[in-house]
Design a protein around this motif. Structure first.
Motif, PDB file in Angstrom:
ATOM      1  N   GLU A  14      30.074  22.893  46.977  1.00 22.11           N
ATOM      2  CA  GLU A  14      30.684  21.966  46.021  1.00 22.11           C
ATOM      3  C   GLU A  14      32.198  21.919  46.188  1.00 22.11           C
ATOM      4  O   GLU A  14      32.833  22.955  46.381  1.00 22.11           O
ATOM      5  N   LYS A  15      32.765  20.712  46.102  1.00 20.56           N
ATOM      6  CA  LYS A  15      34.222  20.574  46.151  1.00 20.56           C
ATOM      7  C   LYS A  15      34.818  21.372  44.998  1.00 20.56           C
ATOM      8  O   LYS A  15      34.384  21.238  43.849  1.00 20.56           O
ATOM      9  N   SER A  16      35.817  22.196  45.311  1.00 20.18           N
ATOM     10  CA  SER A  16      36.398  23.089  44.312  1.00 20.18           C
ATOM     11  C   SER A  16      37.887  23.261  44.553  1.00 20.18           C
ATOM     12  O   SER A  16      38.394  22.957  45.634  1.00 20.18           O
ATOM     13  N   THR A  17      38.555  23.767  43.548  1.00 19.14           N
ATOM     14  CA  THR A  17      39.977  24.055  43.636  1.00 19.14           C
ATOM     15  C   THR A  17      40.226  25.467  43.146  1.00 19.14           C
ATOM     16  O   THR A  17      39.676  25.873  42.125  1.00 19.14           O
ATOM     17  N   ILE A  18      41.050  26.216  43.899  1.00 20.86           N
ATOM     18  CA  ILE A  18      41.516  27.509  43.412  1.00 20.86           C
ATOM     19  C   ILE A  18      43.016  27.385  43.177  1.00 20.86           C
ATOM     20  O   ILE A  18      43.705  26.632  43.864  1.00 20.86           O
ATOM     21  N   GLU A  19      43.506  28.110  42.167  1.00 22.43           N
ATOM     22  CA  GLU A  19      44.896  27.959  41.762  1.00 22.43           C
ATOM     23  C   GLU A  19      45.484  29.310  41.369  1.00 22.43           C
ATOM     24  O   GLU A  19      44.807  30.136  40.769  1.00 22.43           O
ATOM     25  N   ILE A  20      46.743  29.502  41.722  1.00 23.87           N
ATOM     26  CA  ILE A  20      47.518  30.654  41.281  1.00 23.87           C
ATOM     27  C   ILE A  20      48.806  30.103  40.694  1.00 23.87           C
ATOM     28  O   ILE A  20      49.459  29.248  41.299  1.00 23.87           O
ATOM     29  N   GLN A  21      49.169  30.556  39.505  1.00 23.75           N
ATOM     30  CA  GLN A  21      50.434  30.138  38.906  1.00 23.75           C
ATOM     31  C   GLN A  21      51.373  31.331  38.833  1.00 23.75           C
ATOM     32  O   GLN A  21      50.955  32.435  38.492  1.00 23.75           O
ATOM     33  N   ILE A  22      52.627  31.084  39.174  1.00 24.30           N
ATOM     34  CA  ILE A  22      53.670  32.090  38.990  1.00 24.30           C
ATOM     35  C   ILE A  22      54.851  31.404  38.307  1.00 24.30           C
ATOM     36  O   ILE A  22      54.973  30.183  38.340  1.00 24.30           O
TER      37      ILE A  22
END
Length: 81
Positions: A14-22
Motif C-alpha cells: 500500500e502507498k504509505s508515508t513515513i515522517e520524522i519531525q524535528i
C-alpha cells in the motif's frame, strides 16, 4: 515551526508515508515519528545534530515496521538510510 523529513514508500503493498519531525529553532525539540495519518509518536532525542536525530527517528520507524515489507515505489527494498 518545524522541519519534516518525509518519504513516500510502499508498506505491505500500500502507498504509505513515513515522517520524522524535528524542531527548527532548537533542533531537538518536538521530535516525533508518524506512519501515514496516525497519531504522532513523540520521542526524546539523544543527539544534537539534525542527521543524528533523523537516524534515531529512522531506527524507531524501522522497529515499528520490522514485520512489514517496506519498499521504494519502484519495488526495491527500502534501505533505512
Amino acid at each position: 515551526m518545524s522541519i519534516r523529513w518525509i518519504k513516500n514508500l510502499i508498506i505491505d503493498g500500500e502507498k504509505s508515508t513515513i515522517e520524522i519531525q524535528i524542531g527548527d529553532k532548537k533542533i531537538g525539540d518536538k521530535c516525533y515519528t508518524r506512519i501515514n495519518n496516525e497519531v504522532e509518536c513523540w520521542f526524546e532525542n539523544i543527539y544534537d545534530s539534525r542527521n543524528d536525530i533523523i537516524a534515531q527517528g529512522l531506527d524507531i520507524l524501522k522497529k515499528r515496521l520490522e514485520s512489514k515489507k517496506v519498499t521504494y515505489p519502484d519495488g526495491r527494498l527500502y534501505d533505512w538510510q
